[in-house]
Design an enzyme around this catalytic site. Structure first.
Site, short mmCIF file in Angstrom:
data_model
loop_
_atom_site.label_atom_id
_atom_site.label_comp_id
_atom_site.label_asym_id
_atom_site.label_seq_id
_atom_site.Cartn_x
_atom_site.Cartn_y
_atom_site.Cartn_z
CG ASP A 69 -2.09 -0.97 1.06
OD1 ASP A 69 -2.44 -1.29 -0.09
OD2 ASP A 69 -2.64 -1.41 2.08
N GLY A 70 1.99 1.26 0.67
CA GLY A 70 2.86 2.43 0.70
C GLY A 70 3.37 2.80 -0.68
CG ASN A 143 -4.82 5.57 2.50
OD1 ASN A 143 -5.76 5.24 1.79
ND2 ASN A 143 -3.99 4.70 3.03
CG ASP A 144 -4.32 8.58 6.53
OD1 ASP A 144 -3.18 8.97 6.25
OD2 ASP A 144 -4.56 7.42 6.92
CG ASP A 172 -2.61 9.77 22.66
OD1 ASP A 172 -2.75 10.61 23.56
OD2 ASP A 172 -2.34 8.57 22.88
CB THR A 183 -9.91 -0.03 4.82
OG1 THR A 183 -9.30 0.50 3.63
CG2 THR A 183 -11.40 -0.24 4.56
CE1 TYR A 185 -3.14 5.33 13.73
CE2 TYR A 185 -2.19 7.26 12.66
CZ TYR A 185 -2.38 6.49 13.79
OH TYR A 185 -1.81 6.87 14.97
#
Length: 289
Positions: A69-70, A143-144, A172, A183, A185
């Site tokens: 995925d990275g 993704n995010d 945090d 789907t 983090y």
């Protein structure tokens, strides 16, 4: 048709799969391009053409990322803004962004026949604003975008929607994700699973200091503003899609919205999102492991 390979092929399995993909494309009359750094790896394949990836992808129809995925996320950053569609072939662990496994390479023949599905994925746009409103840094994420500190120390957040304060939170960290990133983090932090073509922005707190804090979904047409406060040395960072973190200072504001750009992800195997969800995230539960 022109296909360009993304060149992050460090592990042996990805390198072997890259050679098989090139051969399969060539057998089906598809022009194959790769970055010059791949010359040694693909030296036995004289039909491969070479140009820097950022140059070749501008005129490519498809970019193929081989890895986990990275690797696929890293490739996506360079594909956005071009006409190319992204095809991920998994040689990593989970490979949730990949639509194919190495044993399905023969399916690339469908590129010529048009027998495939394109999933249009929304992206997040982030702007790091200085106190005078000028943009210090821009981010684009499939993704995010994550805000966090070193050693999981608490951050106090103020989150606004269209400049109207929604609330103050202690946690945090904070995750803003796309449906694609739901789907990743965000899921580990307790967020919901969202169908990838459903347009929304998900906000999920990381270990919130509240029993009432829950993930929130926003329309991608909203603009969300985030500021933060810390009590000790300032070490808050922003990270988009796992790229190099950027410092986020107390006097700055992060603005999040849906991006105008979209990314087309190819599916040649006929697997639906829910097929992948069941196979990759739910199988251990079904097996009782």
């Amino acid at each position: 048709m022109k296909v360009v390979l993304f060149h992050h092929l460090q592990n042996k399995s990805a390198a072997s799969v890259a050679q098989d993909v090139c051969n399969a494309l060539y057998r089906n009359g598809i022009a194959v391009w790769a970055d010059p750094c791949c010359r040694k790896l693909l030296s036995g394949l004289p039909f491969v053409c070479y140009a820097p990836f950022l140059e070749a992808v501008q005129s490519a129809d498809v970019a193929i990322a081989i890895g986990g995925d990275g690797t696929i996320l890293h490739c996506a950053r360079h594909v956005v803004g071009t006409k190319a569609m992204l095809l991920g072939i998994n040689t990593g662990r989970l490979g949730f962004l990949a639509s194919m496994e190495p044993d399905q390479i023969g399916e690339v023949a469908r590129l010529q026949t048009g027998d495939y599905r394109v999933s249009r994925r929304m992206l997040l746009k982030g702007k790091l604003l200085q106190p005078d409103g000028t943009c210090k840094r821009e981010f684009l994420a499939l993704n995010d975008i994550v805000i966090s500190r070193n050693f999981s120390r608490v951050i106090e957040f103020t989150v606004s929607r269209n400049n109207v304060v929604l609330g103050n939170y202690r946690a945090d960290g904070l995750i803003f994700s796309t449906p694609t990133g739901s789907t990743a983090y965000a899921l580990s932090a307790g967020g919901p699973i969202i169908e990838p073509e459903f347009p929304c922005i998900e906000m999920t707190l990381i270990c919130p200091h509240s029993l009432s804090a829950r993930p929130i979904l926003f329309s991608p047409h909203n603009e969300l503003q985030v500021s933060c406060r810390v009590r000790e040395d300032h070490d808050v960072y922003l990270c988009a899609d796992g790229e190099k973190p950027v410092e986020f200072r107390e006097e700055e504001t992060l603005e999040i919205s849906g991006a105008s750009e979209m990314l087309g992800i190819l599916d040649l195997s006929g697997n639906t999102f829910f097929d992948s969800l069941s196979r990759k995230l739910m199988q251990s539960l079904k097996d009782g492991k």
